[in-house]
Design a protein around this motif. Structure first.
Motif, mmCIF file in Angstrom:
data_model
loop_
_atom_site.group_PDB
_atom_site.id
_atom_site.type_symbol
_atom_site.label_atom_id
_atom_site.label_comp_id
_atom_site.label_asym_id
_atom_site.label_seq_id
_atom_site.Cartn_x
_atom_site.Cartn_y
_atom_site.Cartn_z
ATOM 1 N N PHE A 1 -9.506 31.632 21.189
ATOM 2 C CA PHE A 1 -9.246 32.564 20.192
ATOM 3 C C PHE A 1 -10.386 32.556 19.027
ATOM 4 C CE2 PHE A 1 -7.576 35.194 16.990
ATOM 5 C CZ PHE A 1 -6.872 36.375 17.503
ATOM 6 N N ALA A 2 -10.702 31.092 18.640
ATOM 7 C CA ALA A 2 -11.797 30.956 17.711
ATOM 8 C C ALA A 2 -12.890 31.373 18.108
ATOM 9 C CB ALA A 2 -11.495 29.415 17.238
ATOM 10 N N TYR A 3 -13.431 31.341 19.356
ATOM 11 C CA TYR A 3 -14.491 31.799 19.780
ATOM 12 C C TYR A 3 -14.501 33.210 20.036
ATOM 13 C CZ TYR A 3 -18.315 32.625 22.897
ATOM 14 O OH TYR A 3 -19.491 33.305 23.487
ATOM 15 N N ALA A 4 -13.517 33.850 20.112
ATOM 16 C CA ALA A 4 -13.589 35.263 19.841
ATOM 17 C C ALA A 4 -13.824 35.710 18.650
ATOM 18 C CB ALA A 4 -12.044 35.829 20.421
ATOM 19 N N ILE A 5 -13.394 35.046 17.806
ATOM 20 C CA ILE A 5 -13.498 35.505 16.162
ATOM 21 C C ILE A 5 -15.181 35.231 16.013
ATOM 22 C CG2 ILE A 5 -13.317 34.707 13.876
ATOM 23 C CD1 ILE A 5 -10.247 33.988 14.624
ATOM 24 N N SER A 6 -15.675 34.177 16.486
ATOM 25 C CA SER A 6 -16.866 33.617 16.274
ATOM 26 C C SER A 6 -17.888 34.817 16.899
ATOM 27 C CB SER A 6 -17.666 32.449 16.825
ATOM 28 O OG SER A 6 -16.788 31.276 15.835
ATOM 29 N N ASP A 7 -17.609 35.426 18.231
ATOM 30 C CA ASP A 7 -18.304 36.368 18.873
ATOM 31 C C ASP A 7 -18.269 37.554 18.216
ATOM 32 O OD1 ASP A 7 -19.485 37.266 21.138
ATOM 33 O OD2 ASP A 7 -17.951 38.427 21.714
ATOM 34 N N ALA A 8 -17.052 37.970 17.508
ATOM 35 C CA ALA A 8 -17.004 39.249 16.775
ATOM 36 C C ALA A 8 -18.025 39.143 15.665
ATOM 37 C CB ALA A 8 -15.673 39.614 16.359
ATOM 38 N N ALA A 9 -18.021 37.852 14.920
ATOM 39 C CA ALA A 9 -18.798 37.886 13.830
ATOM 40 C C ALA A 9 -20.383 37.919 14.198
ATOM 41 C CB ALA A 9 -18.684 36.572 13.027
ATOM 42 N N LEU A 10 -20.604 37.383 15.287
ATOM 43 C CA LEU A 10 -22.213 37.624 16.092
ATOM 44 C C LEU A 10 -22.651 38.850 16.164
ATOM 45 C CD1 LEU A 10 -24.792 35.921 16.857
ATOM 46 C CD2 LEU A 10 -23.482 36.172 19.303
ATOM 47 N N GLN A 11 -21.790 39.660 16.662
ATOM 48 C CA GLN A 11 -21.943 40.914 17.176
ATOM 49 C C GLN A 11 -22.049 41.972 15.764
ATOM 50 O OE1 GLN A 11 -19.692 43.255 20.262
ATOM 51 N NE2 GLN A 11 -18.950 41.025 20.832
ATOM 52 N N ALA A 12 -21.307 41.706 14.908
ATOM 53 C CA ALA A 12 -21.158 42.268 13.563
ATOM 54 C C ALA A 12 -22.418 42.105 12.706
ATOM 55 C CB ALA A 12 -20.067 42.020 12.864
ATOM 56 N N ARG A 13 -22.804 40.736 12.706
ATOM 57 C CA ARG A 13 -24.081 40.425 12.097
ATOM 58 C C ARG A 13 -25.473 41.024 12.861
ATOM 59 N NH1 ARG A 13 -21.534 35.138 10.790
ATOM 60 N NH2 ARG A 13 -21.025 35.122 8.769
ATOM 61 N N LYS A 14 -25.568 41.235 14.125
ATOM 62 C CA LYS A 14 -26.396 41.759 14.713
ATOM 63 C C LYS A 14 -26.296 43.160 14.937
ATOM 64 C CE LYS A 14 -27.968 37.933 17.855
ATOM 65 N NZ LYS A 14 -28.157 37.657 19.314
ATOM 66 N N LYS A 15 -25.320 43.872 14.508
ATOM 67 C CA LYS A 15 -25.003 45.091 14.207
ATOM 68 C C LYS A 15 -25.213 46.072 15.659
ATOM 69 C CE LYS A 15 -26.998 45.494 9.547
ATOM 70 N NZ LYS A 15 -25.696 45.622 8.914
ATOM 71 N N ILE A 16 -24.250 45.538 16.698
ATOM 72 C CA ILE A 16 -24.420 45.902 18.011
ATOM 73 C C ILE A 16 -24.026 47.416 18.008
ATOM 74 C CG2 ILE A 16 -23.200 45.748 20.176
ATOM 75 C CD1 ILE A 16 -25.235 43.506 19.862
ATOM 76 N N PRO A 17 -23.141 47.987 17.180
ATOM 77 C CA PRO A 17 -22.678 49.324 17.382
ATOM 78 C C PRO A 17 -24.109 50.298 16.881
ATOM 79 C CG PRO A 17 -20.944 48.195 16.475
ATOM 80 C CD PRO A 17 -22.166 47.298 16.400
ATOM 81 N N GLU A 18 -24.740 49.897 15.883
ATOM 82 C CA GLU A 18 -25.821 50.554 15.412
ATOM 83 C C GLU A 18 -27.003 50.515 16.553
ATOM 84 O OE1 GLU A 18 -24.120 48.656 13.779
ATOM 85 O OE2 GLU A 18 -24.139 49.080 11.520
ATOM 86 N N LYS A 19 -27.086 49.320 17.029
ATOM 87 C CA LYS A 19 -28.066 49.032 17.941
ATOM 88 C C LYS A 19 -27.770 49.837 19.396
ATOM 89 C CE LYS A 19 -30.670 45.936 15.974
ATOM 90 N NZ LYS A 19 -30.280 44.568 15.910
ATOM 91 N N ILE A 20 -26.393 50.025 19.764
ATOM 92 C CA ILE A 20 -26.032 50.822 20.816
ATOM 93 C C ILE A 20 -26.724 52.283 20.718
ATOM 94 C CG2 ILE A 20 -24.106 52.077 22.126
ATOM 95 C CD1 ILE A 20 -24.487 49.152 22.940
ATOM 96 N N LEU A 21 -26.354 52.891 19.355
ATOM 97 C CA LEU A 21 -26.746 54.083 18.950
ATOM 98 C C LEU A 21 -28.390 54.318 19.183
ATOM 99 C CD1 LEU A 21 -26.152 57.010 17.983
ATOM 100 C CD2 LEU A 21 -26.233 56.131 15.737
ATOM 101 N N SER A 22 -29.264 53.517 18.490
ATOM 102 C CA SER A 22 -30.469 53.334 18.639
ATOM 103 C C SER A 22 -30.942 53.419 19.957
ATOM 104 C CB SER A 22 -31.296 52.234 17.435
ATOM 105 O OG SER A 22 -30.952 51.070 17.860
ATOM 106 N N GLY A 23 -30.338 52.477 20.735
ATOM 107 C CA GLY A 23 -30.596 52.022 22.172
ATOM 108 C C GLY A 23 -30.660 53.361 22.988
ATOM 109 N N LEU A 24 -29.499 54.285 22.752
ATOM 110 C CA LEU A 24 -29.469 55.600 23.411
ATOM 111 C C LEU A 24 -30.841 56.413 23.180
ATOM 112 C CD1 LEU A 24 -25.532 56.302 22.791
ATOM 113 C CD2 LEU A 24 -26.700 55.516 24.925
ATOM 114 N N GLU A 25 -31.148 56.414 22.057
ATOM 115 C CA GLU A 25 -32.229 57.212 21.791
ATOM 116 C C GLU A 25 -33.514 56.625 22.533
ATOM 117 O OE1 GLU A 25 -32.624 56.879 17.445
ATOM 118 O OE2 GLU A 25 -30.579 58.226 17.090
ATOM 119 N N LYS A 26 -33.587 55.356 22.396
ATOM 120 C CA LYS A 26 -34.743 54.687 22.957
ATOM 121 C C LYS A 26 -34.715 54.868 24.697
ATOM 122 C CE LYS A 26 -35.779 49.948 24.612
ATOM 123 N NZ LYS A 26 -35.620 48.385 24.612
ATOM 124 N N TYR A 27 -33.801 54.977 25.350
ATOM 125 C CA TYR A 27 -33.472 55.261 26.706
ATOM 126 C C TYR A 27 -33.433 56.613 27.093
ATOM 127 C CZ TYR A 27 -32.999 50.169 27.009
ATOM 128 O OH TYR A 27 -33.074 48.781 27.290
#
Length: 344
Positions: free
Chosen positions: A318-344
């Protein structure tokens, strides 16, 4: 490393606060720039925080709520009666901007349903999907989606999953031009249902995507693809099969008598001495894979990060799941998904 706040459903999972709270403390100790909003029953949680140093407690905010969505509740009932529950309040904290990600080990269907309603999919995505990282026998990692969020999928859904999976692999696995494959019952172009075949044709037309074709279930962990795409029904069955097989194999290797029985019954394949060495080496390789590091799946395609931890995860998992969520938030994955749709 930037400051970050994660909203946590502290009541979710098979054991609840007895796992989620120690895991929260562990995650905070590892990440000094992380803060947590804990949503749950304060009468259960406060005793677990009594011995926690002030430096950690100062980054914990406990929001009391006595209502919980149970794992055995159906989706429609859970959604109708979700107001004031620890899961819903955690998701709403993200919606209101009080947190940048949400983590829960609670009812999977309810989490997906509430997250989709409250946080909304990013523009251009019809359906969010559950994605998770898989280990491979080559020592690398791959990602697989959908793992259960969408049982019936159209070709367009599968195509969008491939796009999101590619962006996720680029960001989380730091891959360039990740290889994409569709999970199917054969590698021939005529195999599979109509949706899979049509999705394959759509992926072939986009040269910006590194589509490599179909992949069968026996090669999921062989490092043949970086992004493995399927509908949620097939993906969930495949994932559970992999998890069960891995647990059974590890159990088998730990029981020397069972391993010796296998070696004794092998005839004509290789000498028993060679097979014994092979089994020992395989066990050493298996022990290198830490299952806690693969706990949790992310609901991608939403406007914010939502991570679903396995309900039976231990403290490390569970601690790893928290760390993984933090990593994704810091990398702004939702925003990257949106920009990736425009890229592809």
């Amino acid at each position: 490393m930037s400051r970050l706040t994660i909203a946590l459903d502290a009541m979710g999972g098979d054991i609840g606060p007895r796992v989620t709270i120690p895991a929260s403390i562990k995650a905070l100790q590892k990440d000094p720039m992380l803060s947590l909003l804990l949503f749950g029953d304060s009468y259960q949680i406060r005793p677990l925080l009594e011995q926690v140093p002030e430096s950690i407690q100062s980054r914990l905010t406990l929001i009391h709520c006595s209502r919980v969505i149970e794992n055995n509740q159906g989706l429609s009932y859970a959604l109708r009666h979700s107001k004031g529950t620890s899961m819903r309040l955690a998701i709403e904290a993200v919606q209101k901007g009080n947190a940048q990600a949400c983590v829960s080990a609670g009812n999977t269907a309810a989490l997906m349903g509430l997250a989709k309603i409250i946080l909304q999919p990013v523009q251009g995505i019809e359906r969010p999907a559950l994605i998770s990282t898989l280990p491979t026998v080559t020592g690398e990692r791959s990602v697989m989606l959908d793992l259960g969020a969408n049982i019936d999928c159209s070709a367009e859904n599968l195509y969008q999953f491939a796009l999101m999976g590619a962006v996720f692999a680029e960001q989380n696995l730091e891959l360039v031009y990740p290889r994409i494959a569709l999970l199917n019952i054969g590698i021939e172009e005529i195999k599979g249902n109509k949706a899979i075949r049509e999705a394959a044709e759509m992926l072939k037309k986009h040269t910006a995507l590194n589509y490599t074709g179909f992949i069968e279930g026996d090669l999921l962990l062989n490092g043949k693809a970086d992004v493995i795409v399927s509908d949620g029904f097939i993906g969930n069955v495949a994932l559970k099969t992999l998890e069960g097989s891995a647990k059974n194999m590890i159990s088998l290797f730990k029981r020397n008598s069972s391993a010796n029985t296998i070696i004794h019954n092998l005839k004509g394949l290789a000498s028993k001495a060679i097979m014994q060495l092979f089994l020992k080496d395989s066990y050493r390789q298996l022990k290198k894979i830490n299952p806690d590091q693969y706990n949790g799946a992310s609901l991608i395609g939403l406007t914010a990060v939502v991570v679903k931890s396995h309900g039976g995860a231990n403290i490390d998992g569970f601690a790893y799941a928290i760390s993984d969520a933090a990593l994704q938030a810091r990398k702004k994955i939702p925003e990257k998904i949106l920009s990736g749709l425009e890229k592809y």
